[in-house]
Scaffold this motif. Structure first.
Motif, PDB file in Angstrom:
ATOM      1  N   VAL A  24       0.849  -1.202   0.000  1.00  0.00           N
ATOM      2  CA  VAL A  24       0.000   0.000   0.000  1.00  0.00           C
ATOM      3  C   VAL A  24       0.878   1.243   0.000  1.00  0.00           C
ATOM      4  CG1 VAL A  24      -1.639   1.352   1.382  1.00  0.00           C
ATOM      5  CG2 VAL A  24      -1.963  -1.113   1.107  1.00  0.00           C
ATOM      6  N   TRP A  25       1.891   1.227   0.843  1.00  0.00           N
ATOM      7  CA  TRP A  25       2.752   2.410   0.949  1.00  0.00           C
ATOM      8  C   TRP A  25       3.595   2.621  -0.300  1.00  0.00           C
ATOM      9  CZ3 TRP A  25       1.635   6.216   3.832  1.00  0.00           C
ATOM     10  CH2 TRP A  25       0.888   5.993   4.981  1.00  0.00           C
ATOM     11  N   ALA A  26       3.939   1.511  -0.956  1.00  0.00           N
ATOM     12  CA  ALA A  26       4.677   1.658  -2.215  1.00  0.00           C
ATOM     13  C   ALA A  26       3.804   2.384  -3.244  1.00  0.00           C
ATOM     14  CB  ALA A  26       5.086   0.281  -2.733  1.00  0.00           C
ATOM     15  N   ARG A  27       2.506   2.046  -3.272  1.00  0.00           N
ATOM     16  CA  ARG A  27       1.581   2.722  -4.204  1.00  0.00           C
ATOM     17  C   ARG A  27       1.410   4.187  -3.826  1.00  0.00           C
ATOM     18  NH1 ARG A  27      -3.925   1.103  -4.390  1.00  0.00           N
ATOM     19  NH2 ARG A  27      -3.995   2.544  -6.114  1.00  0.00           N
ATOM     20  N   VAL A  28       1.217   4.438  -2.523  1.00  0.00           N
ATOM     21  CA  VAL A  28       1.030   5.830  -2.077  1.00  0.00           C
ATOM     22  C   VAL A  28       2.269   6.652  -2.429  1.00  0.00           C
ATOM     23  CG1 VAL A  28       0.636   7.358  -0.107  1.00  0.00           C
ATOM     24  CG2 VAL A  28      -0.453   5.126  -0.162  1.00  0.00           C
ATOM     25  N   ASP A  29       3.434   6.101  -2.132  1.00  0.00           N
ATOM     26  CA  ASP A  29       4.672   6.859  -2.367  1.00  0.00           C
ATOM     27  C   ASP A  29       4.869   7.145  -3.856  1.00  0.00           C
ATOM     28  OD1 ASP A  29       5.120   6.792   0.324  1.00  0.00           O
ATOM     29  OD2 ASP A  29       6.643   5.217   0.267  1.00  0.00           O
ATOM     30  N   ARG A  30       4.560   6.137  -4.702  1.00  0.00           N
ATOM     31  CA  ARG A  30       4.701   6.337  -6.150  1.00  0.00           C
ATOM     32  C   ARG A  30       3.774   7.452  -6.630  1.00  0.00           C
ATOM     33  NH1 ARG A  30       5.069   0.866  -6.923  1.00  0.00           N
ATOM     34  NH2 ARG A  30       2.848   0.680  -7.344  1.00  0.00           N
ATOM     35  N   ALA A  31       2.510   7.406  -6.166  1.00  0.00           N
ATOM     36  CA  ALA A  31       1.538   8.421  -6.595  1.00  0.00           C
ATOM     37  C   ALA A  31       1.954   9.813  -6.100  1.00  0.00           C
ATOM     38  CB  ALA A  31       0.145   8.053  -6.075  1.00  0.00           C
ATOM     39  N   TRP A  32       2.456   9.861  -4.884  1.00  0.00           N
ATOM     40  CA  TRP A  32       2.903  11.145  -4.335  1.00  0.00           C
ATOM     41  C   TRP A  32       4.074  11.708  -5.151  1.00  0.00           C
ATOM     42  CZ3 TRP A  32       1.903  15.262  -1.525  1.00  0.00           C
ATOM     43  CH2 TRP A  32       2.955  16.040  -1.046  1.00  0.00           C
ATOM     44  N   ASP A  33       5.037  10.858  -5.447  1.00  0.00           N
ATOM     45  CA  ASP A  33       6.193  11.316  -6.228  1.00  0.00           C
ATOM     46  C   ASP A  33       5.762  11.820  -7.607  1.00  0.00           C
ATOM     47  OD1 ASP A  33       7.798  10.621  -4.120  1.00  0.00           O
ATOM     48  OD2 ASP A  33       8.496   8.723  -4.988  1.00  0.00           O
ATOM     49  N   THR A  34       4.802  11.127  -8.217  1.00  0.00           N
ATOM     50  CA  THR A  34       4.293  11.557  -9.529  1.00  0.00           C
ATOM     51  C   THR A  34       3.651  12.938  -9.421  1.00  0.00           C
ATOM     52  OG1 THR A  34       3.866   9.261 -10.133  1.00  0.00           O
ATOM     53  CG2 THR A  34       2.708  10.944 -11.405  1.00  0.00           C
TER      54      THR A  34
END
Ligand SMILES: [Fe+2]
Length: 274
Positions: free
Chosen positions: A61-71
């Motif tokens: 979940v956090w990997a997805r959140v972090d990716r979306a945030w970085d984008t």
């Protein structure tokens, strides 16, 4: 007559992480929404993706959140002029959670956490549940309290939450009937009783389709509630980020009824009301 300038508006509840939850479908939609907010005088936005308390330990979940945030941050660097972006989450309390050590769980890394109840239901044990969060060292911010269905006209539980140390957030769109008559009525009651600490958009990134927090600011000022508008949309959201106590918001005095006045004002502006 000198009209005071609009204060820097702050929006602490938004679903603008691209392709993460039921908010922004992609980066373009996210940035268009943020540009709209910026054009309205919003200076800071906290991205608060939906997260389940029961899934908070899941690294995927956090990997997805972090990716979306970085984008989002990378895209915003190109397109946004001066808007400050903050991280946060909207945590669905489907499980007991007491470990808030991950900074991204908290609004802008303050000690405040945005939470919501499951299925818009108020359980009898809600004050005790929220108190466990206070005891865990965070400041719970209860999202869109006007949208819950279980009050049945008995609103004293909101006072219990407040006494437990909970901050009360209402969606700006509720003032315009965006979530139906009940939410509008309940938002009006809470504003009239001085129980609302701040307003936020809870935008799901549908550019041009939802009344912005600037609309709420203007409507409150038009209703004779400039002091409350500044506290609800600028001062108190800023104080959340700064970990400072909320300033008590005076009751929004009913003249002919805040809801009626807001609707009158909107009709005068030819705003489309669903
Ligand atoms: Fe939300």
């Amino acid at each position: 007559m000198n009209v005071p300038p609009v204060p820097p508006l702050i929006d602490l509840h938004s679903h603008v992480l691209p392709a993460f939850d039921d908010g922004a479908a992609d980066l373009e939609e996210a940035l268009a929404t943020l540009e709209d907010l910026e054009a309205d005088g919003v200076v800071s936005v906290c991205a608060t993706p939906h997260l389940r308390a029961s899934a908070i330990a899941d690294p995927e979940v956090w990997a997805r959140v972090d990716r979306a945030w970085d984008t989002l941050v990378a895209g915003g660097r190109e397109r946004l002029r001066s808007l400050s972006l903050y991280r946060g989450c909207e945590i669905l309390l489907d499980d007991l959670i007491t470990d808030f050590s991950r900074p991204a769980l908290r609004l802008g890394e303050s000690r405040s956490v945005l939470v919501e109840f499951v299925a818009f239901t108020i359980l009898p044990e809600s004050p005790a549940l929220l108190k466990t969060l206070v005891d865990a060292g965070v400041r719970p911010v209860l999202a869109h309290v006007e949208r819950y269905l279980g009050y049945r006209g008995r609103y004293e539980v909101v006072e219990q939450w407040r006494r437990a140390g909970v901050v009360i957030q209402v969606n700006s769109g509720s003032l315009f009937g965006e979530y139906g008559d009940l939410a509008l009525r309940q938002a009006t009651v809470f504003l009239e009783r001085g129980w609302v600490d701040f307003l936020a958009s809870d935008t799901h990134a549908r550019p041009g389709r939802s009344p912005s927090i600037r609309s709420a600011y203007d409507a409150l000022v038009e209703s004779g509630a400039r002091e409350q508008a500044e506290l609800l949309l600028s001062v108190n959201p800023r104080r959340i980020l700064e970990d400072r106590p909320m300033v008590v918001v005076p009751p929004v005095v009913r003249r002919r009824g805040l809801a009626e006045r807001l609707l009158e004002w909107l009709r005068a502006c030819q705003w489309r009301i669903a």
